[in-house]
Design an enzyme around this catalytic site. Structure first.
Site, PDB file in Angstrom:
ATOM      1  N   HIS A 371      -3.415  -5.433  -0.740  1.00  0.00           N
ATOM      2  CA  HIS A 371      -2.334  -4.694   0.132  1.00  0.00           C
ATOM      3  C   HIS A 371      -0.972  -4.981  -0.264  1.00  0.00           C
ATOM      4  O   HIS A 371      -0.255  -4.242   0.526  1.00  0.00           O
ATOM      5  CB  HIS A 371      -2.710  -5.294   1.450  1.00  0.00           C
ATOM      6  CG  HIS A 371      -3.972  -4.549   2.125  1.00  0.00           C
ATOM      7  ND1 HIS A 371      -4.099  -3.500   2.848  1.00  0.00           N
ATOM      8  CD2 HIS A 371      -5.339  -5.211   2.251  1.00  0.00           C
ATOM      9  CE1 HIS A 371      -5.231  -3.292   3.206  1.00  0.00           C
ATOM     10  NE2 HIS A 371      -5.989  -4.506   2.854  1.00  0.00           N
ATOM     11  N   LYS A 562       6.935   1.695  13.407  1.00  0.00           N
ATOM     12  CA  LYS A 562       6.115   0.549  12.359  1.00  0.00           C
ATOM     13  C   LYS A 562       6.670  -0.627  12.654  1.00  0.00           C
ATOM     14  O   LYS A 562       7.573  -0.820  13.384  1.00  0.00           O
ATOM     15  CB  LYS A 562       6.215   1.302  10.923  1.00  0.00           C
ATOM     16  CG  LYS A 562       7.690   1.536  10.662  1.00  0.00           C
ATOM     17  CD  LYS A 562       7.898   2.078   9.126  1.00  0.00           C
ATOM     18  CE  LYS A 562       7.286   3.502   9.124  1.00  0.00           C
ATOM     19  NZ  LYS A 562       6.099   3.706   8.171  1.00  0.00           N
ATOM     20  N   ARG A 563       5.942  -1.517  11.785  1.00  0.00           N
ATOM     21  CA  ARG A 563       6.750  -3.114  11.961  1.00  0.00           C
ATOM     22  C   ARG A 563       8.304  -2.904  11.512  1.00  0.00           C
ATOM     23  O   ARG A 563       8.519  -2.018  10.565  1.00  0.00           O
ATOM     24  CB  ARG A 563       5.767  -4.076  11.110  1.00  0.00           C
ATOM     25  CG  ARG A 563       4.471  -4.326  11.582  1.00  0.00           C
ATOM     26  CD  ARG A 563       4.804  -5.069  13.053  1.00  0.00           C
ATOM     27  NE  ARG A 563       5.432  -6.451  12.746  1.00  0.00           N
ATOM     28  CZ  ARG A 563       4.475  -7.674  12.751  1.00  0.00           C
ATOM     29  NH1 ARG A 563       3.368  -7.548  13.248  1.00  0.00           N
ATOM     30  NH2 ARG A 563       5.235  -8.993  12.657  1.00  0.00           N
ATOM     31  N   LYS A 568      11.106  -1.311   4.845  1.00  0.00           N
ATOM     32  CA  LYS A 568      10.548  -0.344   5.642  1.00  0.00           C
ATOM     33  C   LYS A 568      11.991   0.460   6.162  1.00  0.00           C
ATOM     34  O   LYS A 568      12.026   1.595   6.290  1.00  0.00           O
ATOM     35  CB  LYS A 568       9.830  -0.494   6.790  1.00  0.00           C
ATOM     36  CG  LYS A 568       8.548  -0.931   6.431  1.00  0.00           C
ATOM     37  CD  LYS A 568       7.694  -1.150   7.833  1.00  0.00           C
ATOM     38  CE  LYS A 568       6.037  -1.780   7.408  1.00  0.00           C
ATOM     39  NZ  LYS A 568       5.275  -0.599   7.146  1.00  0.00           N
ATOM     40  N   THR A 670      -0.185   4.051   6.756  1.00  0.00           N
ATOM     41  CA  THR A 670      -1.217   4.981   7.411  1.00  0.00           C
ATOM     42  C   THR A 670      -0.561   5.562   8.742  1.00  0.00           C
ATOM     43  O   THR A 670      -1.065   6.709   8.887  1.00  0.00           O
ATOM     44  CB  THR A 670      -2.385   4.240   7.939  1.00  0.00           C
ATOM     45  OG1 THR A 670      -1.936   3.003   8.655  1.00  0.00           O
ATOM     46  CG2 THR A 670      -3.498   3.790   6.916  1.00  0.00           C
ATOM     47  N   LYS A 674      -0.962   9.590  10.018  1.00  0.00           N
ATOM     48  CA  LYS A 674      -1.225   9.982  11.443  1.00  0.00           C
ATOM     49  C   LYS A 674      -0.405  10.967  12.011  1.00  0.00           C
ATOM     50  O   LYS A 674      -0.636  12.176  12.591  1.00  0.00           O
ATOM     51  CB  LYS A 674      -1.015   8.894  12.474  1.00  0.00           C
ATOM     52  CG  LYS A 674      -1.845   7.571  12.296  1.00  0.00           C
ATOM     53  CD  LYS A 674      -1.431   6.499  13.026  1.00  0.00           C
ATOM     54  CE  LYS A 674      -2.137   5.010  12.453  1.00  0.00           C
ATOM     55  NZ  LYS A 674      -1.456   3.731  12.991  1.00  0.00           N
TER      56      LYS A 674
END
Ligand SMILES: *Cc1c(COP(=O)(O)O)cnc(C)c1O
Length: 830
Positions: A371, A562-563, A568, A670, A674
Site C-alpha cells: 500500500h 481524507k486523512r 495529500k 478510493t 466514490k
C-alpha cells in the site's frame, strides 16, 4: 425505460409483503421485550436500532449456516483476508439493502411510530481502521460475499476504534471512541473458539533422531485470542461470509495464587497486559507505529488466524499438504507479514514437514498487497525486539533469508549491492527485519493498488525483486462497493440511473455506460442536477443543525475529505483559498463562482504538522467567512470527526473532488472513486488511481494539474527549494506573506512562521511548485461551473464512465489471477 416508477435499490421478496412486514414487526417487538427488556413506550432510538438489527440478523443466520456448511461439503477454496483494519461504518442499511428488506423494514416500523432514519443513525459507526486501507478491506468483504467467494476476514476486535475528533478553537483533540458501549447486535461472541498465542520464552532444540532436530518453542507468556463473528451479507443475499475479529483475554484471568496471597494488583496487572493487545487501534496512518504493543497486535491476530484456518482445514480435509489447493491467504499490507514465518513454524515444527516442502506450501498459499512506496512508511522491526518477543520466528526468518540469499548469490555472483538490497535484514543503524521483504519472498503474488503505483513498485522499492522473481509483482487497481457508495448513500441518483439505464445497473456497473448518450441531453441534465441539489440541501441542513454554519446549496461544493497528511496537501487547498480571498477582495465586482470549500479529516495524534494545518484551515475559515466584502462568494468549512457515515453524507453532495497529492505519493485513493461515481468532477494530480479515472472519464471531464511523478523526482534530485517557486508567483507570495505575518492568527502571529519557512526552504511535498498550476486549474473549474450544460454533462459522464472502479471488478481480478477461485456472478470487466 425499464422501470417507470421511482425505483428503490431493493428486490422485493416473493410472497405477501404485508405479512412479511407484520412478521418482522413481531420479531422486532419480541427482541425489544425479551432481549433488551424494554417496553415500547420506554424504548429510545438506540433500543429500536438494536431490536431491529437483531431481527435482521435472524434473517441472515439461516443462510449463513447453510452456506458455510455447503462450502465445506463442496471442497471450495476459501479466501482468508488478513487485515489489521476494517473500517466498516454502520451496517444496518447495508444489510437491509443487500437482503432486499428496505420496504419491509419501513412497513414494519411505521405502525410503531418509529422513524427508520432516526433508528439508522442511532447505530455507532464502527471505525476499526484509519482510512483507505481499512475501508478497502470492508469493501472487499462485501464484494467477496456478493460474488459468492467463500471468505473469512480476520482482524482485531478493538475495544476502541479510531479516536473521535473534537475541534476546539480550531485545534484537534482526540477522545476515545466507545463503539461497543451499548453492545454490538451484529456480532456473535464465540468464547468456545479461542487460540493460545505465545510470546517470548525460549526455543529448545530436541534431538528426535540422528537425522532430525526438532525445535520446540516454549513461550514465556501466553494470551488467548477469542473469536467474535460478524456475518457479511452479499448483494441480493447471494452469499454470507464471516468477519472474524479476535479479542485478547488473559490465559489465567486472575492468578488465584497471587490473588490469595494478597497481591491483587500484581494479579490484575497480568490481565491488563494481556488484554491491552485488543484495547485500541493505532491511530496512525501511512507511518509505522513502531511500538512493541503494535508488534504484539500483529502477531496476535496473525497467529490466531493461522491456527484457526489450519484447524479448519485439517478438520475438513485431514491433510495439511493440500493447504494451497484449499486456502488463499491475502495479506493487506505488511501488518500480517509475520504469517510467513508462523505458517512455516506450524508446518516444520508442529507437522514435521521438511523445509523445502514447507516453504513451497507457504509461498503457494500466501499473497501480499503493498500500500505504500514511502520508504519511511515500510514496516521494519528491530532484531533484538523480534528475538525477545518471537524467538522461534526470528530463527526461521534468518533461515528463510539464508536460503533466499544463497539463491540470489547463485544467480548473481559478486553482487554485494543486490544481496543487501533484497535481504530480509536491514543492516546499518541497528539491525532490523524488513517486513515488506519477508512478505515479498513468502508470497506467490505481490500487488500494488493502482497501475501507476504498481509500475513504481517495480521501478523503485521492489525493482530488484522484480528482476529476481519475474511475474510475481502485479497490479490490482482498488475499487469501492457500489452498494454502499452509490445505492445506499445516494438513493436519489440511484433512482435516476435505474430510470435511465434500467434496473440492471444495480447488478452490473458496466450498465452505467448507457448514460453516455444522455449526458448531453438537457432534460437528463436537469434531473441529474436536481438530484445533486437535493443532496447538497441535505448536507447543508446537517451542517446547519450540527455545526451552526450556513452554506448555500447553490454554491459549488468543493470537497477535500481524507486523512490530513502533508502528501495529500490540504495545505495547497488552504493556500489557494487565501489567494482566492485576496482576488475577491481586490476585484469584488468580477463574476466570481460562489464556492464552499469543505474539509474533513483526522490527523494522527502525534502528527503536529497535520494538526497545525487543521488549525490553519479554521483560522482562514474564521477570517474569510466573517468578511462582509466576500459576500458568501467563498466559504471555508471544516466538518469534524470524518468517518464513513460522514463520508456517506458528503460524497453524494460534492461537486468538485480534490485529489491533489504530490504525484507518486498516493498509492491509489478510493475517495476519488466514490466522488467521481456520485457525479463530482475531479481536480487532481496524475497520482494513484486518478490516472485511471482520467483515462476512463476523458481528459475533458477532469481537471489535471501539477508536476508528474518524474518531474517530482527531478525537482527533488535537483534540491529545488520553495523559495524559487514563490518568487515566481505574486499570488503565492502574497498569500504566504499574510499567513506568515499572522493575518489569520492575530492571537498568535508567529503560529505559522515555521510552516511557511519550511515551504521556502525544502518544500518536500512541492506545494509551492504546483501552486500556480493548481490555481489555474481551479479557475478552469469555475469557468466550467458557469456553463451549467457543460458542467452537468461532465458530471454525468463521470458517473457513466467509472463503473470499472467497482470492487466487484477488483475482487474478480484477485480471484482469477491471484487466488484461483471461481466467482459466481461475473461482473462487467470492460
Ligand atoms: C474512502 C475513505 C477514505 C479514503 O479516502 P482517500 O481520499 O482515498 O484517502 C478514508 N476515510 C474514510 C472514512 C473513507 O470513507
Amino acid at each position: 425505460m425499464d422501470t417507470p416508477t421511482m425505483p428503490r435499490p431493493e428486490h422485493p421478496a416473493p410472497g405477501a409483503p404485508a405479512d412479511e412486514a407484520a412478521a418482522l414487526r413481531a420479531t422486532i417487538l419480541h427482541k425489544l421485550t425479551y432481549d433488551l427488556g424494554k417496553s415500547r413506550l420506554g424504548a429510545r432510538d438506540r433500543d429500536w436500532f438494536i431490536a431491529t438489527a437483531l431481527a435482521v440478523r435472524d434473517r441472515i443466520v439461516d443462510r449463513w449456516i447453510d452456506l458455510t456448511r455447503a462450502t465445506y461439503q463442496s471442497g471450495a477454496k476459501q479466501v482468508y483476508y488478513l487485515s489489521l483494519e476494517f473500517l466498516i461504518g454502520r451496517l444496518l442499511r447495508d444489510n437491509v439493502c443487500n437482503l432486499g428488506l428496505v420496504g419491509t423494514i419501513r412497513d414494519a416500523l411505521e405502525p410503531l411510530g418509529v422513524d427508520p432514519e432516526k433508528l439508522r443513525i442511532a447505530e455507532p459507526d464502527a471505525a476499526l481502521g484509519n482510512g483507505g486501507l481499512g475501508r478497502l478491506a470492508a469493501c472487499f468483504m462485501e464484494s467477496m460475499a456478493s460474488l459468492g467467494i467463500p471468505a473469512f476476514g480476520y482482524g482485531i476486535r478493538y475495544d476502541h476504534g479510531l479516536f473521535r475528533q473534537i475541534i476546539r478553537d480550531g485545534w484537534q483533540h482526540e477522545f476515545p471512541e466507545d463503539w461497543l458501549n451499548f453492545g454490538n447486535p451484529w456480532e456473535f461472541a464465540r468464547p468456545e473458539i479461542s487460540h493460545t498465542i505465545g510470546f517470548g520464552g525460549v526455543v529448545e532444540a530436541v534431538t528426535v533422531s540422528e537425522a532430525r532436530v526438532q525445535h520446540v518453542w516454549k513461550p514465556g507468556e501466553t494470551v488467548q485470542a477469542v473469536a467474535y463473528d460478524t456475518p457479511i451479507v452479499g448483494w441480493r443475499g447471494a452469499h454470507v461470509n464471516t468477519l472474524r475479529l479476535w479479542s485478547a483475554r488473559a490465559t489465567d484471568a486472575l492468578k488465584l495464587e497471587a490473588f490469595n496471597s494478597g497481591d491483587h494488583i500484581g494479579a490484575l496487572s497480568e490481565k491488563v497486559r494481556a488484554e491491552s493487545i485488543s484495547k485500541l487501534l493505532y491511530p496512525s496512518d501511512e507511518s509505522p507505529a513502531g511500538q512493541e504493543l503494535r508488534l504484539r497486535q500483529e502477531y496476535f491476530f496473525s497467529s490466531a488466524a493461522l491456527q484457526d484456518l489450519v484447524r479448519r482445514h485439517l478438520r475438513v480435509y485431514g491433510d495439511i499438504r493440500s493447504l494451497p489447493d484449499r486456502v488463499a491467504i491475502q495479506l493487506n499490507d505488511t501488518h500480517p507479514a509475520i504469517v510467513v514465518a508462523e505458517l512455516l513454524r506450524i508446518l516444520v515444527d508442529l507437522h514435521d514437514i521438511a523445509w523445502d516442502e514447507a516453504w513451497d506450501i507457504t509461498r503457494r498459499t500466501i499473497s501480499y498487497t503493498n500500500h505504500t512506496l514511502l520508504p519511511e512508511a515500510l514496516e521494519s522491526w528491530p532484531v533484538p525486539l523480534m528475538e525477545r518477543l518471537l524467538p522461534r520466528h526470528m530463527q526461521l526468518i534468518y533461515l528463510i533469508n539464508a536460503f533466499h540469499l544463497d539463491e540470489v548469490r547463485g544467480k548473481n555472483p559478486d553482487d554485494g549491492r543486490l544481496l543487501s538490497s533484497v535481504s530480509l535484514i536491514e543492516e546499518g543503524h541497528g539491525r532490523r527485519v524488513r517486513m515488506g521483504h519477508l512478505a515479498v519472498v513468502g508470497s506467490h503474488k505481490v500487488n500494488g493498488v493502482s497501475a501507476l503505483h504498481s509500475d513504481l513498485l517495480k521501478q523503485t522499492i521492489f525493482a530488484d525483486f522484480h528482476r529476481l522473481f519475474p511475474g510475481r509483482l502485479t497490479n490490482k487497481t482498488n475499487g469501492i462497493t457500489f452498494r454502499r457508495w452509490l445505492q445506499q448513500c445516494n438513493p436519489g441518483l440511484t433512482g435516476l440511473l435505474v430510470e435511465a439505464c434500467g434496473a440492471e445497473v444495480l447488478d452490473d456497473p458496466g450498465a452505467l455506460e448507457k448514460l453516455r448518450p444522455l449526458a448531453a441531453d438537457a432534460g437528463f441534465q436537469q434531473k441529474f442536477a436536481a438530484v445533486k441539489r437535493a443532496n447538497k440541501q441535505a448536507l447543508a441542513a446537517l451542517v446547519r443543525d450540527q455545526y451552526q454554519l450556513k452554506i448555500d446549496p447553490d454554491a459549488l461544493f468543493d470537497v477535500q475529505i481524507k486523512r490530513i497528511h502533508e502528501y495529500k496537501r490540504q495545505l495547497l487547498n488552504v493556500i489557494e483559498a487565501v489567494a482566492l480571498y485576496d482576488e475577491i477582495r481586490s476585484q469584488p465586482t468580477k463574476d466570481w463562482t460562489p464556492r464552499v470549500k469543505i474539509f474533513a479529516g483526522k490527523a494522527a495524534s502525534s502528527y503536529h504538522r497535520a494538526k497545525l494545518i487543521i488549525k490553519l484551515a479554521h483560522d482562514v475559515a474564521r477570517v474569510v467567512n466573517s468578511d462582509p466584502t466576500v459576500r458568501n462568494l467563498l466559504k471555508v468549512v471544516f466538518l469534524p470527526n470524518y468517518n464513513v457515515s460522514l463520508a456517506e453524507m458528503i460524497v453524494p453532495a460534492a461537486d468538485l473532488s480534490e485529489q491533489i497529492s504530490t504525484a507518486g505519493m498516493e498509492a491509489s485513493g478510493t475517495g476519488n472513486m466514490k466522488l467521481a461515481l456520485n457525479g463530482a468532477l475531479t481536480i487532481g494530480t496524475l497520482d494513484g488511481a486518478n490516472v485511471e479515472i482520467k483515462e476512463r472519464v476523458g481528459d475533458e471531464n477532469i481537471f489535471i494539474f501539477g508536476l508528474t511523478t518524474e518531474e517530482v523526482a527531478k525537482h527533488r534530485a535537483a534540491g529545488i527549494q520553495g523559495a524559487a517557486a514563490i518568487a515566481r508567483s505574486r499570488r503565492l507570495q502574497e498569500a504566504l506573506e499574510q499567513i506568515e505575518a499572522g493575518v489569520f492568527s492575530p492571537d498568535d502571529p508567529t503560529r505559522y512562521r515555521d510552516l511557511v519557512a519550511s515551504l521556502r526552504a525544502s518544500d518536500y511535498f512541492l506545494v509551492t511548485a504546483d501552486f500556480d498550476s493548481y490555481y489555474d486549474a481551479q479557475r478552469r473549474v469555475a469557468e466550467r461551473w458557469r456553463n451549467p450544460a457543460a458542467w452537468w454533462q461532465s458530471a454525468a459522464l463521470n458517473t457513466a464512465n467509472v463503473g470499472w472502479f467497482s470492487s466487484d471488478r477488483t475482487i474478480a481480478e484477485y480471484a482469477e489471477e491471484i487466488w484461483n477461485v471461481p466467482v459466481k456472478r461475473s461482473p462487467d470487466n470492460r
